[in-house]
Design an enzyme around this catalytic site. Sequence first.
Site, PDB file in Angstrom:
ATOM      1  N   ASP A  26     -26.025  34.996   4.420  1.00  0.00           N
ATOM      2  CA  ASP A  26     -25.708  36.227   3.695  1.00  0.00           C
ATOM      3  C   ASP A  26     -25.958  36.082   2.202  1.00  0.00           C
ATOM      4  O   ASP A  26     -26.173  37.047   1.521  1.00  0.00           O
ATOM      5  CB  ASP A  26     -24.249  36.649   3.943  1.00  0.00           C
ATOM      6  CG  ASP A  26     -23.291  35.498   3.678  1.00  0.00           C
ATOM      7  OD1 ASP A  26     -23.758  34.450   3.182  1.00  0.00           O
ATOM      8  OD2 ASP A  26     -22.094  35.639   3.978  1.00  0.00           O
ATOM      9  N   ASP A  76     -23.501  30.712   9.758  1.00  0.00           N
ATOM     10  CA  ASP A  76     -22.517  30.629   8.690  1.00  0.00           C
ATOM     11  C   ASP A  76     -21.149  30.759   9.300  1.00  0.00           C
ATOM     12  O   ASP A  76     -21.027  31.262  10.408  1.00  0.00           O
ATOM     13  CB  ASP A  76     -22.699  31.846   7.778  1.00  0.00           C
ATOM     14  CG  ASP A  76     -23.577  31.489   6.618  1.00  0.00           C
ATOM     15  OD1 ASP A  76     -24.037  30.361   6.608  1.00  0.00           O
ATOM     16  OD2 ASP A  76     -23.800  32.342   5.751  1.00  0.00           O
ATOM     17  N   ASP A  94     -29.343  31.487   0.720  1.00  0.00           N
ATOM     18  CA  ASP A  94     -29.749  31.265   2.115  1.00  0.00           C
ATOM     19  C   ASP A  94     -31.200  31.658   2.349  1.00  0.00           C
ATOM     20  O   ASP A  94     -31.740  31.417   3.423  1.00  0.00           O
ATOM     21  CB  ASP A  94     -28.867  32.088   3.074  1.00  0.00           C
ATOM     22  CG  ASP A  94     -27.459  31.540   3.133  1.00  0.00           C
ATOM     23  OD1 ASP A  94     -27.299  30.333   2.902  1.00  0.00           O
ATOM     24  OD2 ASP A  94     -26.532  32.309   3.403  1.00  0.00           O
TER      25      ASP A  94
END
Length: 1200
Positions: free
Chosen positions: A785, A454, A789
């Site tokens: 997070d 990310d 996801d």
Amino acid sequence: MATIDGRPAQYGITLKQLRDLMEHRGREGVNKVTEYGGVQEICKKLYTSPSEGLSGSQVDLEHRRETFGSNSIPPKPPKTFLQLVWEALQDITLIILEVAAIVSLALSFYRPQQEELVFDDDETSHGWIEGLAILISVIVVVLVTAFNDYTKERQFRGLQSRIEGEHRFAVIRQAEVKQVSVSDIVVGDICQIKYGDLLPADGILIQSNDLKVDESSLTGESDHVKKGEHFDPMVLSGTHVMEGSGKMLVTAVGVNSQAGIIFTLLGAAVDEQEAEIKKMKKEAKKQRKKKSLTGADDDNVTGNSHMNSPAPVPNKLNESQDAKENHVASAPSSGDSHKKEKSVLQAKLTKLAIQIGYAGSTIAVLTVVILIIQFCVKTYVVEGKSWEKNHASHLVRHLIIGVTVLVVAVPEGLPLAVTLSLAYSVKKMMKDNNLVRHLDACETMGNATAICSDKTGTLTTNRMTVVQSYICEQLCKSMPKFSDIPAHVGNAILQGIAVNCAYTSRVMPPEDPTELPKQVGNKTECALLGFVLGLGKNYQTIRDDYPEESFTRVYTFNSVRKSMSTVIPRPGGGYRLFTKGASEMILNKCAFIYGHDGRLEKFTRDMQERLLKQVIEPMACDGLRTICIAFREFVPGKAEINQVHIENEPNWEDEDNIVNNLTCLCVVGIEDPVRPEVPDAIRKCQKAGITVRMVTGDNLNTARSIATKCGIVKPNEDFLVIEGKEFNRRIRDSTGEVQQHLLDKVWPKLRVLARSSPTDKYTLVKGIIDSKVTENREVVAVTGDGTNDGPALKKADVGFAMGIAGTDVAKEASDIILTDDNFSSIVKAVMWGRNVYDSIAKFLQFQLTVNVVAVVVAFIGACAVQDSPLKAVQMLWVNLIMDTLASLALATELPTNDLLLRKPYGRTKPLISRTMMKNILGQAVYQLTVIFALLFVGDKMLDIESGRGADLNAGPTQHFTVIFNSFVMMTLFNEFNARKIHGQRNVFEGIFTNPIFYTIWIGTCVAQIVIIQYGKMAFSTRSLTLEQWLWCLFFGLGTLLWGQLVTTVPTRKIPKILSWGRGHPEEYTEAIAIGEEKFDVDSDKKPRAGQILWIRGLTRLQTQVIGGELQERLIPVPYSKSSTDQAIRVVNAFRQGLDARYGEHSNTSLAEVLRKQTSLSKRLSQTSSIEYADNIPDELTIPEIDVERLSSHSHTETAV
């Protein structure tokens, strides 16, 4: 009347009433709450306030815990040391040894009459010593094994409590929001719940916005359930909030909550079930005996229905094993079946262990056969004697030698080495901010070839600040003055930010005045609130005017909307809607904009283009995230041009029409600086042969800018930086299906995927894992997070969740939690992972050398000298050195930075490389030469009497003692050589960084001296002179010099065939399936008796670590979804199975429950037992056993 903390001690509602209340759902629930006078009334009865919460005084909290229970589920007591000892004794090879030793003891005391007249010397009277010594050494081995298991268990518990401690929840106490540990929550607490939370207790909603909950962990229904105070106010522990936010009153905790009730039921269910299964097994056994007597073949008895079920034989094997160990290996690790099949290393080790085992047992059997034949020929044919009673002891002795060869051949130190190095690494990784949830993840990480990361919070600091703003056609690159902004626009902006940011997001003054203010909650929102404070205004006063209860409607942020909107009542009647979100999304919905001096203007297509080109793109190219704030008004009276006239309340469900024709207030650019240590960490990854890809929801320019700053994309290089839309266009065929061959064209060059949806992330990860483009197959790590996801984290080989910014759902799906959210911690994980792999390789290199030498010596010795030069007790001692102690010493080496300079191994690299094989064979040649030289000419060389051909009852000779001692010395010095597996010259490098190593080494040397000098009969040794000792040391040191010689042989010249354990791990499942008790009756692969013996011996190898006790003991956050899934499954099976226990019906129902659950399970492991629960015929024993596997497994896993 008794009072507590200034309130009556008697609550207005009882525990039982609350429990009943939580049994209801939907409309029933609303009616039931109304019966008690509504939520506000229930709050009063529990002496709590919906807005201020509890007082938080210790007395009050304690009293609530006593009355309503505490929010923890009592764990299942750990195994006692004695239970572990008993388990260690189950090892088949040890059992054979124990029996043989006892027989030998018995024979040594039994003396036929006529013999005593012939000779009555000292020797026969010492016969019992060997038997006793073997028994004692078996006991030592067992105690060491048990002790290791015990410490392992203790470490798990520590790790679990650490992970539980990490789980905190937002609770209102004394009118302030506090983060408290989940176990501290009590009935009467007011909790704030938001997107991504895993609910820690049952409760009733007081207020909610757009709340959707995933209750599949309790109901098995995968659709998200809408919750609201007016139609379904009950929220339950163990469920996940997938959207929205709200406040709830806690009504049940711990064992009284819905998840808790299931766990308690489960405990009872499992005990009943276990008793039941024992009964079933006994019956099955009887049946089987009958069948084998009547000669009926299993296949014909049940006709076709038997095809897909495992052959009945292996189930018998389980009885000796402890339920948990075996079943954990075969049940999938969780309801969602944690995605791993076997980790790369486990697959390779299992295969290796089985191969070594076969080789060892063959030689052991040969040794016994040869010894016995030679004895018989010599005694009965050559010497022509007849059978005498004392010949039995000869035969037993031969058997003991054979079994000892087997003991030495089986690498039971292997699971120990794996466990130790994993447990040791996990402990150390904690210090490096890696909280490992699944042990094998740590080793898989060492093989990672790709990391999909990310952007926000991982590569960047996640401390956001507004650095540019565009208000009324004025672009400001610093904080504007509020006085410069037209008043009506300024006030609208303030209100739009204060009201339309979640009230859980706040900017707090720092404890230390020199530091920056503290950001709590969503960081983007904190940046906007910081902007309000920067304008010199206070957002809290606006929030006090509009409490959350007054909101008409909230459209919360989710990955599809990419925006958030809040509707509030307008002072003069009507409504006002505020929206904020990604600028290109919001600007598309704007019809008006405030121009120069705050004049309202129509927002045309050209203006939009111009704004994008001149304002938004330049901001994005500086790596800023752009957010647009807009509003719309609905008025009952005369409407201005940008207002909407309404007669009655608009249809809030019609979101597309409501959030449209907006008026743009401002665009802000938010900076999220790259973490200073990230570029260096990424450089290290690239050096180590790991490709870092960035997957983000931000727009393309922002993403490219950050990627360049981090070093993911280098200027002038031919890499792909694309958006999710383009990505999908390239990888899908005309029907919209994802095609692997199209994906294979994209991913090797892809470095940045911007504006990506969670599905894109999942597709990318799955595509890379399944791809066969690269020769070594990719191993992918993913960081995430958000709640969305989850799928990608689960699919990845290793999922990293963020400890600070991560939602509970993400943590739940992950393998490792980064406690500091920092990318550079991932590099540490790679280093530790490679270290685990290398530690195990070092141990293998050492152990296999000893194995080869000991086995060959025993075998050839038996053939040539009619007696193994190494006695049983001596071999057990060598086994102890090389297995247990060496695994301790070699498994605890610290990682060095050199580990990051080599390429990852990938999935198909052989476990034992050519360099290692060269070392193993080279050292084995040296040691064998020395030992055989000593055996055949040592007596002349050292001028001592020969031990060859000595009578069975003759005492120990110096000759054989020298052989034993030289062997141990060579082994000990070879331990230094084993420290390096990549052909490095300096084997002593970094020796002092590992105190465990040199302590054990010195300790073993001392023990060896004691054994040689004072071992006498027990160890079949005689004390040696100084000169003989020096010879032994000379041979020992020779291994180091020889090691240098071996290193000079170029590895490239060695044929590839000598590396061991290559091929895809998938191909190993054949071998693994043997241990996993899954036989296909169809293919004539019924285990032969020899195989079964093997499997039994190996089940310990399998279950201790390789089969998965470690991997599978998921360490759940208190109510993990997976554990509840399991619980449900078993409880259902249990409930349905009780009524018709022996009837046909019960089995169908069990199979049905399993089947229903299976269809929900996302991806089961290949060797899982549930997979075949899916096509099980209604045959009595199988579902039962499956449920037992599940239940015994989930019992250990969930009763945390």
